[in-house]
Enzyme design. Structure first.
Site, PDB file in Angstrom:
ATOM      1  N   HIS A  72       0.834  -1.200   0.000  1.00 30.11           N
ATOM      2  CA  HIS A  72       0.000   0.000   0.000  1.00 30.11           C
ATOM      3  C   HIS A  72       0.870   1.252   0.000  1.00 30.11           C
ATOM      4  O   HIS A  72       1.946   1.278   0.600  1.00 30.11           O
ATOM      5  CB  HIS A  72      -0.975   0.006   1.174  1.00 30.11           C
ATOM      6  CG  HIS A  72      -0.343   0.045   2.538  1.00 30.11           C
ATOM      7  ND1 HIS A  72       0.105   1.208   3.125  1.00 30.11           N
ATOM      8  CD2 HIS A  72      -0.112  -0.942   3.442  1.00 30.11           C
ATOM      9  CE1 HIS A  72       0.574   0.933   4.332  1.00 30.11           C
ATOM     10  NE2 HIS A  72       0.475  -0.354   4.557  1.00 30.11           N
ATOM     11  N   ASP A  74      -0.218   4.408   0.981  1.00 29.60           N
ATOM     12  CA  ASP A  74      -0.572   5.438   1.962  1.00 29.60           C
ATOM     13  C   ASP A  74       0.161   5.220   3.281  1.00 29.60           C
ATOM     14  O   ASP A  74       0.605   4.106   3.594  1.00 29.60           O
ATOM     15  CB  ASP A  74      -2.081   5.482   2.187  1.00 29.60           C
ATOM     16  CG  ASP A  74      -2.638   4.183   2.754  1.00 29.60           C
ATOM     17  OD1 ASP A  74      -2.270   3.108   2.246  1.00 29.60           O
ATOM     18  OD2 ASP A  74      -3.441   4.237   3.710  1.00 29.60           O
ATOM     19  N   ASP A 104       6.595   0.816   6.866  1.00 27.39           N
ATOM     20  CA  ASP A 104       5.168   0.531   6.650  1.00 27.39           C
ATOM     21  C   ASP A 104       4.615   1.412   5.535  1.00 27.39           C
ATOM     22  O   ASP A 104       3.993   2.435   5.790  1.00 27.39           O
ATOM     23  CB  ASP A 104       4.414   0.787   7.953  1.00 27.39           C
ATOM     24  CG  ASP A 104       2.947   0.380   7.893  1.00 27.39           C
ATOM     25  OD1 ASP A 104       2.586  -0.394   6.995  1.00 27.39           O
ATOM     26  OD2 ASP A 104       2.169   0.841   8.754  1.00 27.39           O
ATOM     27  N   GLU A 136      -5.023   1.825   2.575  1.00 32.09           N
ATOM     28  CA  GLU A 136      -4.985   0.618   3.405  1.00 32.09           C
ATOM     29  C   GLU A 136      -5.161   0.978   4.868  1.00 32.09           C
ATOM     30  O   GLU A 136      -5.830   0.274   5.633  1.00 32.09           O
ATOM     31  CB  GLU A 136      -3.668  -0.130   3.188  1.00 32.09           C
ATOM     32  CG  GLU A 136      -3.587  -1.496   3.881  1.00 32.09           C
ATOM     33  CD  GLU A 136      -3.062  -1.445   5.304  1.00 32.09           C
ATOM     34  OE1 GLU A 136      -3.154  -2.460   6.011  1.00 32.09           O
ATOM     35  OE2 GLU A 136      -2.560  -0.373   5.733  1.00 32.09           O
ATOM     36  N   GLU A 137      -4.556   2.101   5.263  1.00 31.78           N
ATOM     37  CA  GLU A 137      -4.551   2.481   6.673  1.00 31.78           C
ATOM     38  C   GLU A 137      -5.927   2.917   7.185  1.00 31.78           C
ATOM     39  O   GLU A 137      -6.139   3.004   8.391  1.00 31.78           O
ATOM     40  CB  GLU A 137      -3.543   3.619   6.905  1.00 31.78           C
ATOM     41  CG  GLU A 137      -2.092   3.266   6.582  1.00 31.78           C
ATOM     42  CD  GLU A 137      -1.464   2.320   7.583  1.00 31.78           C
ATOM     43  OE1 GLU A 137      -2.183   1.864   8.493  1.00 31.78           O
ATOM     44  OE2 GLU A 137      -0.266   2.032   7.464  1.00 31.78           O
ATOM     45  N   GLU A 164       4.035  -6.357   4.130  1.00 35.06           N
ATOM     46  CA  GLU A 164       3.951  -5.624   5.396  1.00 35.06           C
ATOM     47  C   GLU A 164       5.153  -5.997   6.280  1.00 35.06           C
ATOM     48  O   GLU A 164       5.728  -7.075   6.138  1.00 35.06           O
ATOM     49  CB  GLU A 164       2.649  -5.973   6.120  1.00 35.06           C
ATOM     50  CG  GLU A 164       1.394  -5.463   5.447  1.00 35.06           C
ATOM     51  CD  GLU A 164       1.086  -4.002   5.774  1.00 35.06           C
ATOM     52  OE1 GLU A 164       1.928  -3.339   6.412  1.00 35.06           O
ATOM     53  OE2 GLU A 164      -0.001  -3.532   5.392  1.00 35.06           O
ATOM     54  N   HIS A 358       3.929   3.594  12.460  1.00 42.27           N
ATOM     55  CA  HIS A 358       2.981   4.587  12.991  1.00 42.27           C
ATOM     56  C   HIS A 358       3.581   5.469  14.088  1.00 42.27           C
ATOM     57  O   HIS A 358       2.855   6.260  14.690  1.00 42.27           O
ATOM     58  CB  HIS A 358       1.718   3.908  13.531  1.00 42.27           C
ATOM     59  CG  HIS A 358       0.946   3.143  12.499  1.00 42.27           C
ATOM     60  ND1 HIS A 358      -0.336   2.677  12.726  1.00 42.27           N
ATOM     61  CD2 HIS A 358       1.257   2.750  11.237  1.00 42.27           C
ATOM     62  CE1 HIS A 358      -0.775   2.037  11.644  1.00 42.27           C
ATOM     63  NE2 HIS A 358       0.187   2.068  10.735  1.00 42.27           N
TER      64      HIS A 358
END
Length: 385
Positions: A72, A74, A104, A136-137, A164, A358
């Site tokens: 992903h 984003d 990530d 995705e997030e 991931e 994150h």
């Protein structure tokens, strides 16, 4: 060479500020142009706003099956995080690559592009696919869009590797992630005459009570030999809002809740149980007082889990490529279950640790990126025999 190219490409990718609330069209354009330069056949699909896009690209022969490398584009926000460097400018320090999305999961995407550059496409014996998605997030929205599009086009790869951050461990399972906001519309009035109104907060409380009953029922439904911890589907009440004052019958309320299914049948069980409770019990009682009373459910995400399978060609392939002698499961959700639902053998394996995702000063260890590059190089050898 592949490692250094991956680092160079990753620096480019980090420079795209692809926070989920913003457009990802610039990074998709960058990825598409790089792949088209290598001869890839690219399909771009956009969301309803036109500001978000997926790209699905294929190198090699035009035939069914093949291997899919997926990630992903984003990233999560950096607001209110205390970064020591610019999060959108990659910094290398002490064997680590710092920047939002390094682990990530732009590191994996960079490695796949560098890997693609090394291939003699004319020698590929089966298709090599690349899938790069949006949002995705925020609920795997792009992945769901992509899988629907692939299904409509009759494209079903044999194997999908979702990169991931797993520290290059082979992950064959994770729970699903289903998130909802349920809104209650009642009829306000003075608290001294409760029967003249419809108290949305009270009906929301009854709704929550039913969810908590199901939480216990789900424990009894745990599959025998479940590898997850806990082994059953979990259910959580995230927030409960309603009302304006002590002496006013609440006309509005909302409940935010989620479940993490270990099997798709559990999700069906909860959804049907709650739907029946609403239509057969709560709504009739509310509308007996006020015809316009209502219960509305908004779906934030319905992301299928990745269920461990006895027969999983993706697991076997990646275990061989990495030299792993075991597999595992993780607590976080990915897009892998979406591909599994399409009929693809799926696995999660990528560079970096979810412990760094994150957070401020997110980083990817160069050693991890190197391990990923080595895995992809071995995949290339298999695909060009």
């Amino acid at each position: 060479m592949t490692l250094q190219r991956s680092i160079d490409i990753l620096a480019d990718l980090i420079g795209f500020e692809t926070v989920s609330v913003d457009s990802n069209l610039e990074i998709i354009s960058y990825l598409t142009k790089r792949l088209e330069t290598l001869g890839a056949r690219c399909i771009e699909t956009r969301d309803e706003t036109g500001k978000k896009a997926n790209v699905f690209a294929t190198l090699g022969p035009d035939m069914p099956g093949g291997i899919l490398l997926s990630g992903h584009t984003d990233v999560v926000p950096v607001a209110d995080q205390d970064w020591t460097t610019d999060p959108f400018q990659m910094v290398e320090n002490d064997g680590k690559l710092f920047g939002r999305g390094t682990c990530d999961m732009k590191g994996f995407i960079a490695a796949t592009l560098a890997f693609a550059e090394t291939l003699d496409v004319s020698k590929l014996t089966q298709p090599l696919h690349f899938a790069f998605t949006y949002d995705e997030e925020t609920g795997c929205l792009g992945g769901q869009h992509l899988v629907r599009d692939l299904s409509d086009r009759g494209i079903v790869p044999d194997i999908a590797i979702i990169g991931e951050p797993t520290e290059m461990r082979v992950i064959e399972g994770h729970k699903g992630c289903y998130e909802y906001t349920t809104r209650f519309v009642g009829l306000e009035g003075h608290s001294s005459a409760p029967d003249d109104g419809v108290n949305a907060a009270e009906y929301a409380a009854r709704y929550v009570g039913k969810l908590l009953e199901l939480r216990h029922a789900l424990q009894a439904r745990a599959p025998k030999g479940s590898v997850f911890e806990p082994p059953w589907t979990t259910l959580n009440i995230g927030f409960f809002n309603g009302g304006v004052a002590h002496n006013v019958i609440a006309s509005k309320a909302e409940v935010g809740w989620e479940m993490r299914p270990v099997q798709s049948s559990d999700a069906d069980f909860v959804k049907k149980s709650m739907s029946d409770y609403v239509t057969q019990t709560l709504l009739p009682a509310m509308q007996a007082v006020h015809n316009d009373a209502d219960i509305i459910q908004d779906i934030t995400a319905e992301v299928a889990g990745l269920e461990p399978m006895d027969d999983n060609a993706a697991r076997d392939l990646v275990a061989e490529l990495t030299g792993a002698n075991g597999t595992g499961v993780v607590a976080f959700a990915t897009e892998a279950g979406l591909f599994q639902q399409l009929g693809v053998h799926a696995i999660v394996c990528g560079p970096g640790s979810i412990a760094q995702a994150h957070k401020a000063d997110e980083f990817l260890e160069i050693e991890q990126l190197d391990l990923c590059c080595r895995m992809l190089d071995r995949l290339g050898q298999r695909l060009t025999r």
